[in-house]
Design an enzyme around this catalytic site. Structure first.
Site, short mmCIF file in Angstrom:
data_model
loop_
_atom_site.label_atom_id
_atom_site.label_comp_id
_atom_site.label_asym_id
_atom_site.label_seq_id
_atom_site.Cartn_x
_atom_site.Cartn_y
_atom_site.Cartn_z
N SER A 122 0.83 -1.21 0.00
CA SER A 122 0.00 0.00 0.00
C SER A 122 0.86 1.26 0.00
O SER A 122 1.79 1.39 0.80
CB SER A 122 -0.91 0.01 1.23
OG SER A 122 -1.81 -1.07 1.17
N MET A 155 3.17 -3.67 10.66
CA MET A 155 4.25 -3.02 9.90
C MET A 155 4.11 -1.50 9.99
O MET A 155 5.10 -0.78 10.08
CB MET A 155 4.19 -3.44 8.43
CG MET A 155 4.29 -4.95 8.18
SD MET A 155 5.78 -5.68 8.87
CE MET A 155 7.02 -4.90 7.87
N CYS A 176 -6.55 -1.58 6.85
CA CYS A 176 -5.45 -1.91 7.76
C CYS A 176 -5.94 -1.69 9.20
O CYS A 176 -6.45 -0.62 9.52
CB CYS A 176 -4.24 -1.02 7.47
SG CYS A 176 -2.89 -1.34 8.64
N LYS A 184 -10.60 -2.95 -0.68
CA LYS A 184 -10.28 -4.05 0.24
C LYS A 184 -10.87 -3.74 1.62
O LYS A 184 -10.56 -2.72 2.23
CB LYS A 184 -8.77 -4.24 0.33
CG LYS A 184 -8.38 -5.49 1.12
CD LYS A 184 -6.92 -5.81 0.92
CE LYS A 184 -6.52 -7.09 1.62
NZ LYS A 184 -5.10 -7.39 1.41
N GLY A 222 -3.05 -15.44 7.63
CA GLY A 222 -2.69 -16.86 7.61
C GLY A 222 -3.89 -17.77 7.89
O GLY A 222 -5.02 -17.31 8.06
N GLY A 226 -1.32 -14.35 0.24
CA GLY A 226 -0.27 -13.54 0.87
C GLY A 226 0.61 -14.34 1.80
O GLY A 226 1.66 -14.86 1.40
O1 RRO Z 1 1.50 -2.08 6.76
C1 RRO Z 1 0.78 -2.68 7.57
O2 RRO Z 1 1.02 -2.69 8.79
C2 RRO Z 1 -0.44 -3.40 7.17
C3 RRO Z 1 -1.30 -2.96 6.19
BR1 RRO Z 1 -0.95 -1.45 5.16
C4 RRO Z 1 -2.52 -3.65 5.96
O3 RRO Z 1 -3.36 -3.29 5.12
N1 RRO Z 1 -2.76 -4.75 6.71
C5 RRO Z 1 -1.91 -5.18 7.65
O4 RRO Z 1 -2.18 -6.19 8.33
N2 RRO Z 1 -0.74 -4.51 7.86
#
Ligand code: RRO
Length: 295
Positions: free
Chosen positions: A49, A74, A127, A161, A213, A261
């Site tokens: 993203s 993340m 997210c 999404k 997962g 993923g």
């Molecule tokens: O980058 C992330 O922490 C993250 C994103 Br953009 C998302 O859409 N979904 C996720 O679980 N982590």
């Protein structure tokens, strides 16, 4: 196991080489890894993203591997407009650019950078751990409709999404549809947390994160099933898929294509493995199974 006829398929305004798509966030930060996934048999790929400003992400630990899933926070790390250069090597390929913003204008700005290089946009309104972004937008149907409309004006296919972290995912799906979405993607990660007994603290630096997962596959099946029953536009399944049997199950729930993923971790050959099992010379038409569990 049932097998399907192989060949390109049109879903949500994009011609996919097969029904399998690389999900956002996995191997999607650079052009070379996206190109590799296409070589490995993905029917299309979705980028990490991309947002209005460069971000380095949340403080670590950012990712923890669990027994049957992965927990991440993340924190939307991304190079913002500099990502354009990564797509130079992918001209004409089925690359969907995942974008996020904090309001409709920011979604529009980010989309404008990729109008010439994206086959479609996937709007991240889901997210689960981003302040001001992601699910904070995606739990408000009016905002989802407005952000979708802000990107639809570029006349490129728009996929939205969705987050499973809502009481009724169909309300949000219908809002995206009303904003002009060409497809819905279900689902992003499930908001989750683990605590380390040793340090008596959350395992993630951000405390909360998103679970992906195998553990979330039944949630994805349920969300796809509900959206297929309530919306007119195609649904793309995502969440915990790791086999051809999982792909078929999501298609029976109503998915026209399926994103993969977390299962690619340590198995970059997974697309080839799944397509080898999913397609056969005597395969049936996918139309026979998409949504068949509703009949
Ligand atoms: O980058 C992330 O922490 C993250 C994103 Br953009 C998302 O859409 N979904 C996720 O679980 N982590």
């Amino acid at each position: 196991m049932i097998q399907l006829q192989s060949g390109p398929v049109e879903v949500g305004g994009v011609t996919l080489r097969n029904h399998l798509i690389l999900a956002a966030g996995v191997l999607g930060t650079c052009g070379s890894s996206l190109a590799r996934m296409l070589r490995e048999g993905a029917g299309a790929v979705v980028s990490k993203s991309i947002g209005p400003e460069p971000r380095s992400g949340h403080a670590g630990p950012c990712l923890v591997v669990l027994e049957d899933g992965v927990l991440n926070a993340m924190g939307l790390p991304n190079p913002s407009s500099d990502f354009r250069g990564e797509l130079d090597q992918l001209k004409g390929e089925p690359v969907i650019v995942s974008i996020f913003g904090g309001n409709p204008d920011e979604f529009g700005t980010v989309a404008s950078w990729f109008v010439d290089s994206a086959a479609a946009f996937e709007l991240n309104v889901s997210c689960p751990h981003a302040s001001g972004y992601g699910a904070q937008i995606g739990t408000n149907p009016d905002l989802v409709e407005a952000c979708t409309a802000a990107v639809s004006r570029f006349h490129k296919p728009v996929w939205v999404k969705l987050t499973p972290n809502v009481t009724d995912i169909t309300t949000v799906g219908i809002a995206a549809q009303d904003g002009g979405a060409n497809a819905l993607v279900a689902i992003n990660t499930v908001k989750a947390m683990r605590i380390s007994p040793e340090i008596r603290k959350p395992v993630l630096g951000n405390r909360f994160g998103g679970l992906s997962g195998k553990a979330i596959f039944p949630i994805a099946v349920r969300c796809v099933y509900e959206l297929y029953g309530a919306c007119e536009i195609p649904v793309i399944g995502c969440g915990g898929v790791s086999s051809a049997a999982d792909v078929l199950e999501l298609m029976m729930a109503g998915a026209s294509a399926v994103e993969i993923g977390s299962a690619l971790r340590g198995n970059p050959g997974l697309f080839r493995e799944i397509t080898g099992n999913l397609y056969g010379t005597d395969g049936i038409s996918p139309a026979e199974i998409v949504g068949c569990a509703h009949d």
